[in-house]
Scaffold this active site. Structure first.
Site, PDB file in Angstrom:
ATOM      1  N   LYS A  51      36.872 -37.081   9.054  1.00 44.21           N
ATOM      2  CA  LYS A  51      38.074 -36.683   9.798  1.00 44.21           C
ATOM      3  C   LYS A  51      39.253 -37.392   9.131  1.00 44.21           C
ATOM      4  O   LYS A  51      39.391 -38.602   9.226  1.00 44.21           O
ATOM      5  CB  LYS A  51      37.939 -37.083  11.266  1.00 44.21           C
ATOM      6  CG  LYS A  51      36.834 -36.303  11.995  1.00 44.21           C
ATOM      7  CD  LYS A  51      36.860 -36.548  13.496  1.00 44.21           C
ATOM      8  CE  LYS A  51      35.715 -35.850  14.201  1.00 44.21           C
ATOM      9  NZ  LYS A  51      35.827 -34.373  14.204  1.00 44.21           N
TER      10      LYS A  51
ATOM     11  N   ARG B 129      25.575 -31.030  17.524  1.00 41.06           N
ATOM     12  CA  ARG B 129      24.473 -30.072  17.692  1.00 41.06           C
ATOM     13  C   ARG B 129      23.189 -30.600  17.047  1.00 41.06           C
ATOM     14  O   ARG B 129      22.096 -30.237  17.477  1.00 41.06           O
ATOM     15  CB  ARG B 129      24.882 -28.709  17.135  1.00 41.06           C
ATOM     16  CG  ARG B 129      25.136 -28.676  15.675  1.00 41.06           C
ATOM     17  CD  ARG B 129      26.034 -27.510  15.261  1.00 41.06           C
ATOM     18  NE  ARG B 129      27.408 -27.695  15.729  1.00 41.06           N
ATOM     19  CZ  ARG B 129      28.390 -26.821  15.532  1.00 41.06           C
ATOM     20  NH1 ARG B 129      28.160 -25.680  14.904  1.00 41.06           N
ATOM     21  NH2 ARG B 129      29.604 -27.068  15.968  1.00 41.06           N
TER      22      ARG B 129
HETATM   23  N1  BES Z   1      33.338 -34.362  18.379  1.00 47.74           N
HETATM   24  C1  BES Z   1      33.857 -33.273  17.644  1.00 47.74           C
HETATM   25  C2  BES Z   1      34.541 -32.245  18.521  1.00 47.74           C
HETATM   26  C3  BES Z   1      35.823 -32.665  19.182  1.00 47.74           C
HETATM   27  C4  BES Z   1      37.028 -32.365  18.610  1.00 47.74           C
HETATM   28  C5  BES Z   1      35.810 -33.302  20.418  1.00 47.74           C
HETATM   29  C6  BES Z   1      38.201 -32.737  19.244  1.00 47.74           C
HETATM   30  C7  BES Z   1      36.972 -33.672  21.037  1.00 47.74           C
HETATM   31  C8  BES Z   1      38.169 -33.389  20.459  1.00 47.74           C
HETATM   32  C9  BES Z   1      32.732 -32.569  16.893  1.00 47.74           C
HETATM   33  O1  BES Z   1      31.676 -33.354  16.479  1.00 47.74           O
HETATM   34  C10 BES Z   1      33.320 -31.971  15.667  1.00 47.74           C
HETATM   35  O2  BES Z   1      33.728 -32.708  14.823  1.00 47.74           O
HETATM   36  N2  BES Z   1      33.321 -30.645  15.611  1.00 47.74           N
HETATM   37  C11 BES Z   1      33.800 -29.930  14.483  1.00 47.74           C
HETATM   38  C12 BES Z   1      32.745 -28.914  14.116  1.00 47.74           C
HETATM   39  C13 BES Z   1      33.000 -28.220  12.805  1.00 47.74           C
HETATM   40  C14 BES Z   1      32.851 -29.179  11.656  1.00 47.74           C
HETATM   41  C15 BES Z   1      32.021 -27.083  12.693  1.00 47.74           C
HETATM   42  C16 BES Z   1      35.090 -29.250  14.873  1.00 47.74           C
HETATM   43  O3  BES Z   1      35.187 -28.723  15.978  1.00 47.74           O
HETATM   44  O4  BES Z   1      36.019 -29.277  14.068  1.00 47.74           O
HETATM   45 MN    MN Z   2      32.002 -34.202  14.537  1.00 45.79          MN
END
Ligand code: BES
Ligand code: MN
Ligand code: ZN
Length: 512
Positions: free
Chosen positions: A290, A365
């Site tokens: 991130k 997931r």
């Molecule tokens: N924990 C995050 C999702 C999230 C984003 C929670 C913002 C709370 C606030 C999750 O693990 C994630 O990073 N999801 C990615 C998935 C993608 C890489 C397919 C996302 O949503 O960008």
């Molecule tokens: Mn994530």
């Protein structure tokens, strides 16, 4: 001697960072009469009622009526009129608070009223000068208890990282109510819910450096045992040996390896209702890092789904609810190092599925795949509900006023919607398909990403539920309040505890 004492204090402080649930800080007492020594008195008044208390002098009554008229008080919900130095009363202040009409005054409205009152009340009410609330104009014991509950929910503080935390003195509220024993009974059930919500908030609020998998597992184990909950903790070696390579993989790059926590409250002999919560204790994204400060900040809240299912089982156990419920929480720390998962790596889940980790940031997931498999394999549940801060895509679609739910079972959907309305933790359905090829992988059996994003997560998880009735709840964005609002103080809000506690009870009542 002095240094010895401060040494003992220091080590006690270190332990308290992870080992203590925040204590409830309000003591409610329900009786038939108001107490005379209150510094602050509150009178609750419905929409078509007159602010009147037997025992008030004509002067007091006249003054209150005039003050309310001057403020156009109608008894509308959460309308509060404050009268200083009320004539003929011992209190320094009298607050007259509106309740609204009785048809719309439900649990959620009552909780909100309690929260609004609590945010209005001064912090000076100590044991000697309790706040007194006169609720004798209200005749619903459950709703009076829910007002007290709303105060509790708003009162929560997470101040263990403050060097000089505000006084944690217990504050006292004395209630004058009709049917005091019945109000106290209802309140005891709500207090169990508050205990679950506070645990969830503690879990969410713990920073990623202190609230790693082992620390969370130990904290929870200690907190839930007194409630009669059966606890299983799998350590990293046991997770790996059980074949849960998806869960294990996510935490591989951290010195804090994966744990799995299972809690069971067996309040009936029915097949269990399984709750699976995402317990990713920090989400850096892994090698799919991130990269903006806003996206990585607060990713300690990525364990909120785990907090929600732990809190719900605590609430149900605390109520001695006649349900058989299990919470399974896979715990990981999604960090990078020379041993972290690489984009494109393949992991093998507990059920044997080979997963191409096309994106290390889609870690939720992965750990849930093994959590769901474990729930199914060990507990043979009649239904599985998983809850997770899973996708930014969900936040884009629904924002944070709703969580997204995905299911193919009508009764599961309807009962969840009903629970959402009863608790104001609202859910909105998104489809599970048809999305042919959404998680297709050329390399392995399935891939951990696809488009649309929230649906890909849901379809991926459904694969691991197999034939067990299943609902996925994506609560991304719902876990954290940036400022205090209603029943939620700023910070982790415990979203999902009240929803799932209610849902388990409703679903348990649906005939098999
Ligand atoms: N924990 C995050 C999702 C999230 C984003 C929670 C913002 C709370 C606030 C999750 O693990 C994630 O990073 N999801 C990615 C998935 C993608 C890489 C397919 C996302 O949503 O960008
Ligand atoms: Mn994530
Ligand atoms: Zn995540």
């Amino acid at each position: 001697m002095k240094w010895l004492k401060s040494l003992a204090l220091m080590s006690a402080m270190v332990i308290s960072v992870v080992a203590q649930a925040s204590p409830a800080a309000i003591k409610h007492q329900f009786t038939a009469q108001t107490k005379a020594d209150a510094k602050v008195s509150v009178l609750l008044v419905g929409a078509n009622q007159t602010a009147q208390v037997t025992g008030w002098s004509a002067d007091t009554q006249a003054m209150v009526s005039a003050a309310l008229a001057a403020k156009d008080f109608t008894g509308a919900p959460q309308q509060i009129v404050e009268i200083l130095a009320p004539v003929g009363l011992a209190s320094e202040r009298l607050l007259v608070a509106g309740v609204g009409d009785s048809e719309s005054f439900n649990r959620v409205a009552a909780e909100k009223l309690g929260a609004a009152l609590w945010s209005y009340l001064p912090e000076t009410a100590d044991a000697k000068h309790a706040v007194s609330v006169d609720a004798r104009l209200l005749n619903n014991a459950n709703l009076v208890a829910a007002i007290a509950h709303g105060m509790d929910l708003r009162d929560y503080r997470f101040d263990r990282y403050k060097s000089d935390p505000a006084k944690t003195e217990v504050r006292h509220v004395q209630w004058a109510v009709n049917q005091a024993p019945s109000v106290a009974d209802h309140y005891a059930d709500y207090a169990a819910i508050a205990g679950g919500v506070f645990m969830a908030r503690d879990i969410i609020n713990l920073p990623g450096g202190d609230g790693y998998p082992q620390a969370i597992a130990e904290m929870v184990e200690k907190a839930v045992k007194p409630l009669g909950i059966k606890v299983t903790v799998l350590n990293p070696r046991q997770v790996e040996r059980a074949g849960m390579g998806a869960l294990y993989g996510v935490s591989k790059g951290s010195e804090h390896k994966a744990y799995l926590l299972a809690l069971q409250w067996q309040g009936s002999k029915d097949a269990p209702i399984a709750l699976v919560g995402k317990g990713n204790t920090f989400d850096t994204g892994g090698y799919n890092l991130k990269t903006s400060s806003a996206s990585i900040l607060r990713m300690q809240t990525d364990k909120a789904g785990g907090g929600a299912v732990i809190g719900a089982v605590m609430a149900l156990a605390g109520q001695k609810a006649p349900v058989n419920v299990v919470a399974v929480v896979p715990l990981s720390h999604n960090l990078i190092s020379g041993s972290a998962l690489l984009p494109g790596d393949v992991v093998t889940a507990g059920d044997g599925t080979r997963i191409e980790v096309a994106n290390t940031d889609a870690e939720g997931r992965l750990i849930l795949a093994d959590g769901i498999w474990y729930a199914r394999d060990k507990f043979k549940p009649r239904v599985i509900a998983d809850i997770a801060t899973l996708t930014g895509s969900k936040v884009g679609a629904l924002g944070t006023a709703y969580s997204a739910v995905f299911t193919e079972q009508d009764d599961v959907l309807r009962s969840m919607q009903q629970a959402g309305e009863a608790t104001a933790e609202l859910v909105w359905q998104l489809p599970l398909g048809p999305y042919p090829g959404i998680i297709k992988s050329n390399l392995a059996d399935i891939a951990n990403v696809g488009s649309p994003g929230a649906q890909a997560g849901a379809v991926f998880l459904q694969h691991f539920a197999k034939d067990t009735p299943f609902i996925h709840i994506d609560m991304a964005g719902n876990a954290y309040s940036t400022s205090a609002n209603g029943i939620h103080p700023a910070g982790g809000n415990g979203y999902g505890v009240r929803l799932l506690t209610e849902w388990v009870k409703i679903y348990a009542d649906i005939a098999e």
